[in-house]
Design a protein around this motif. Structure first.
Motif, PDB file in Angstrom:
ATOM      1  N   LEU A  72      -8.371  52.170  -2.308  1.00  0.00           N
ATOM      2  CA  LEU A  72      -7.755  53.357  -1.720  1.00  0.00           C
ATOM      3  C   LEU A  72      -8.456  53.771  -0.434  1.00  0.00           C
ATOM      4  O   LEU A  72      -7.821  54.291   0.489  1.00  0.00           O
ATOM      5  CB  LEU A  72      -7.773  54.502  -2.728  1.00  0.00           C
ATOM      6  CG  LEU A  72      -6.916  54.290  -3.985  1.00  0.00           C
ATOM      7  CD1 LEU A  72      -7.122  55.431  -4.973  1.00  0.00           C
ATOM      8  CD2 LEU A  72      -5.448  54.164  -3.627  1.00  0.00           C
ATOM      9  N   VAL A  88     -10.988  52.760  -6.258  1.00  0.00           N
ATOM     10  CA  VAL A  88     -11.358  53.712  -5.206  1.00  0.00           C
ATOM     11  C   VAL A  88     -11.655  52.974  -3.900  1.00  0.00           C
ATOM     12  O   VAL A  88     -11.262  53.420  -2.812  1.00  0.00           O
ATOM     13  CB  VAL A  88     -12.569  54.551  -5.646  1.00  0.00           C
ATOM     14  CG1 VAL A  88     -13.157  55.324  -4.469  1.00  0.00           C
ATOM     15  CG2 VAL A  88     -12.158  55.515  -6.746  1.00  0.00           C
ATOM     16  N   TRP A 108     -12.323  64.364  -0.770  1.00  0.00           N
ATOM     17  CA  TRP A 108     -12.493  63.113  -1.512  1.00  0.00           C
ATOM     18  C   TRP A 108     -13.827  62.457  -1.170  1.00  0.00           C
ATOM     19  O   TRP A 108     -14.564  62.012  -2.058  1.00  0.00           O
ATOM     20  CB  TRP A 108     -11.320  62.199  -1.191  1.00  0.00           C
ATOM     21  CG  TRP A 108     -11.356  60.870  -1.870  1.00  0.00           C
ATOM     22  CD1 TRP A 108     -11.946  60.560  -3.060  1.00  0.00           C
ATOM     23  CD2 TRP A 108     -10.752  59.667  -1.402  1.00  0.00           C
ATOM     24  NE1 TRP A 108     -11.741  59.231  -3.359  1.00  0.00           N
ATOM     25  CE2 TRP A 108     -11.017  58.668  -2.371  1.00  0.00           C
ATOM     26  CE3 TRP A 108     -10.013  59.336  -0.280  1.00  0.00           C
ATOM     27  CZ2 TRP A 108     -10.578  57.357  -2.225  1.00  0.00           C
ATOM     28  CZ3 TRP A 108      -9.553  58.043  -0.135  1.00  0.00           C
ATOM     29  CH2 TRP A 108      -9.838  57.062  -1.097  1.00  0.00           C
ATOM     30  N   THR A 160      -6.368  54.324   3.332  1.00  0.00           N
ATOM     31  CA  THR A 160      -6.288  55.527   4.150  1.00  0.00           C
ATOM     32  C   THR A 160      -6.213  55.196   5.638  1.00  0.00           C
ATOM     33  O   THR A 160      -5.423  55.796   6.378  1.00  0.00           O
ATOM     34  CB  THR A 160      -7.494  56.443   3.889  1.00  0.00           C
ATOM     35  OG1 THR A 160      -8.706  55.712   4.088  1.00  0.00           O
ATOM     36  CG2 THR A 160      -7.466  56.985   2.470  1.00  0.00           C
ATOM     37  N   ILE A 170      -2.659  59.539  -1.180  1.00  0.00           N
ATOM     38  CA  ILE A 170      -3.781  58.654  -1.500  1.00  0.00           C
ATOM     39  C   ILE A 170      -5.029  59.437  -1.932  1.00  0.00           C
ATOM     40  O   ILE A 170      -5.579  59.176  -3.016  1.00  0.00           O
ATOM     41  CB  ILE A 170      -4.082  57.725  -0.306  1.00  0.00           C
ATOM     42  CG1 ILE A 170      -2.941  56.723  -0.132  1.00  0.00           C
ATOM     43  CG2 ILE A 170      -5.405  56.984  -0.527  1.00  0.00           C
ATOM     44  CD1 ILE A 170      -3.079  55.826   1.062  1.00  0.00           C
ATOM     45  N   PRO A 171      -5.538  60.412  -1.158  1.00  0.00           N
ATOM     46  CA  PRO A 171      -6.718  61.142  -1.645  1.00  0.00           C
ATOM     47  C   PRO A 171      -6.451  61.970  -2.890  1.00  0.00           C
ATOM     48  O   PRO A 171      -7.346  62.140  -3.731  1.00  0.00           O
ATOM     49  CB  PRO A 171      -7.113  62.026  -0.451  1.00  0.00           C
ATOM     50  CG  PRO A 171      -5.914  62.081   0.412  1.00  0.00           C
ATOM     51  CD  PRO A 171      -5.178  60.805   0.221  1.00  0.00           C
ATOM     52  N   SER A 180      -9.170  64.250   2.726  1.00  0.00           N
ATOM     53  CA  SER A 180     -10.092  63.119   2.872  1.00  0.00           C
ATOM     54  C   SER A 180     -11.536  63.592   2.847  1.00  0.00           C
ATOM     55  O   SER A 180     -12.414  62.924   2.278  1.00  0.00           O
ATOM     56  CB  SER A 180      -9.803  62.364   4.171  1.00  0.00           C
ATOM     57  OG  SER A 180      -8.512  61.808   4.158  1.00  0.00           O
ATOM     58  N   ASP A 184     -12.710  51.435 -12.352  1.00  0.00           N
ATOM     59  CA  ASP A 184     -12.033  52.405 -11.498  1.00  0.00           C
ATOM     60  C   ASP A 184     -12.712  52.566 -10.138  1.00  0.00           C
ATOM     61  O   ASP A 184     -12.082  53.003  -9.178  1.00  0.00           O
ATOM     62  CB  ASP A 184     -11.915  53.761 -12.192  1.00  0.00           C
ATOM     63  CG  ASP A 184     -13.227  54.258 -12.799  1.00  0.00           C
ATOM     64  OD1 ASP A 184     -14.269  53.644 -12.506  1.00  0.00           O
ATOM     65  OD2 ASP A 184     -13.188  55.227 -13.571  1.00  0.00           O
ATOM     66  N   TYR A 235      -9.660  60.334 -10.471  1.00  0.00           N
ATOM     67  CA  TYR A 235     -10.667  59.489 -11.111  1.00  0.00           C
ATOM     68  C   TYR A 235     -12.086  60.019 -10.930  1.00  0.00           C
ATOM     69  O   TYR A 235     -13.025  59.452 -11.490  1.00  0.00           O
ATOM     70  CB  TYR A 235     -10.577  58.061 -10.557  1.00  0.00           C
ATOM     71  CG  TYR A 235      -9.261  57.398 -10.866  1.00  0.00           C
ATOM     72  CD1 TYR A 235      -9.073  56.705 -12.059  1.00  0.00           C
ATOM     73  CD2 TYR A 235      -8.193  57.477  -9.986  1.00  0.00           C
ATOM     74  CE1 TYR A 235      -7.858  56.102 -12.358  1.00  0.00           C
ATOM     75  CE2 TYR A 235      -6.978  56.872 -10.279  1.00  0.00           C
ATOM     76  CZ  TYR A 235      -6.822  56.196 -11.465  1.00  0.00           C
ATOM     77  OH  TYR A 235      -5.617  55.610 -11.771  1.00  0.00           O
ATOM     78  N   ALA A 285      -6.649  59.561  -5.712  1.00  0.00           N
ATOM     79  CA  ALA A 285      -8.025  59.112  -5.916  1.00  0.00           C
ATOM     80  C   ALA A 285      -8.869  60.186  -6.591  1.00  0.00           C
ATOM     81  O   ALA A 285      -9.772  59.865  -7.374  1.00  0.00           O
ATOM     82  CB  ALA A 285      -8.646  58.723  -4.576  1.00  0.00           C
TER      83      ALA A 285
END
Length: 322
Positions: free
Chosen positions: A114, A111, A240, A118, A85-86, A237, A107, A92, A89
């Protein structure tokens, strides 16, 4: 097609995200050790720089003990899903330029989706090996989630409201014209910082895995390869989250020389801003003690929620004035 593959696998996708994750972990460990009067990573690589990578490799080759009554499918899938997932992400995030190959109008909404996923993957990881410690850890995680997630989303939404766009490209271009949005929305920046600390389960919001109380919380039953993936997920994470704040509030790759030099200057400015944010987050985390659940509610419901709604009103005014 080649641009998309490069963005997904190399930059700012998998390899870049993992490298940044290890770098931020190293910074966190060194600063925390300095504040607490310890040494921190020192011998593996220059000044201990390679210690996070070596720790990850050591966990990969260690024996993995699988709990007897766990849900084996979730136990295996949750760590891999959490990492993906991260990394997805990050594709983008405008790291070096104002627009990435995968960017599209809206977008930012992706995010936000997403961000919610998490917490779901972490909850699945905890419930896959359901024991008293993991149950308490997941319960605390979901309780904390109800407090920080909406604050983090509303803080970022106030930026999108002022810029009148749900696209990273438009957010960066708005800041190119009017300056970093942290100048207009300092309250939202502060609330998003504390919400990010809670999302990353850093002190003073580390209730879901408080070592002195519940061993390691939802991570208690994980070892070996699965634990390596979940530790990497925590670092990813952080990468991100810092990248999001850099893009939303600090202008992402924008800075002196960006228009003349281009992506190289953008990458350097983005890295400098992200590094400054990592220092700030680590300093706050290392300098504070853990809140109780009652203190957690007092901070989020009593202080941060009123502040974030004030910031939304200010953003609405700036939308028409700026």
């Amino acid at each position: 097609m080649i641009d998309i593959l490069f963005q997904s696998l190399i930059f700012p996708g998998l390899l870049f995200s993992v490298a940044m994750a290890f770098w931020f972990e190293y910074i966190e460990r060194k600063i925390t050790a300095k504040i607490q009067g310890r040494v921190g990573p020192l011998y593996t690589g220059p000044k201990g720089l390679l210690q996070p990578l070596v720790d990850f490799i050591k966990l990969l080759v260690k024996e993995e003990i699988v709990p007897r009554n766990c849900d084996i499918l979730l136990y295996r899938v949750a760590p891999v899903l959490a990492i993906s997932i991260p990394v997805f992400a990050m594709c983008y995030i405008p790291v070096a330029t104002t627009q990435m190959p995968l960017s599209f109008q809206g977008d930012v909404l992706l995010v936000f989706l997403l961000l919610a996923l998490t917490a779901l993957t972490v909850a699945l990881a905890g419930y896959a090996a359901l024991t008293p410690y993991t149950a308490i850890g997941v319960g605390r995680l979901l309780l904390q989630y109800t407090m920080y997630e909406s604050i983090f989303a509303l803080s970022l939404a106030s930026v999108a409201l002022q810029a009148s766009s749900l696209s990273f490209k438009d957010l960066i271009e708005y800041q190119a014209q009017h300056g970093p949005l942290v100048l207009y929305q300092p309250i939202g920046f502060i609330t998003s910082l504390f919400a990010l600390l809670a999302k990353l389960e850093k002190r003073p919001f580390d209730l879901p895995h408080a070592k002195q109380e519940v061993v390691a919380g939802w991570l208690t039953e994980y070892s070996g390869r699965s634990l390596a993936y979940l530790r990497l997920f925590n670092d990813l994470s952080m990468t991100w989250g810092i990248s999001l704040l850099t893009s939303f509030y600090l202008g992402g790759p924008l800075g002196p020389g960006y228009e003349k030099i281009g992506p190289l200057a953008g990458f350097l400015w983005f890295g400098f801003k992200a590094l400054a944010l990592s220092f700030l987050l680590t300093f706050i985390s290392a300098s504070m003690a853990r809140f109780k659940v009652s203190g957690l509610a007092r901070v989020f419901w009593g202080i941060l929620y009123p502040l974030v709604f004030i910031q939304l009103l200010i953003a609405f005014l700036f939308r028409w004035l700026v």
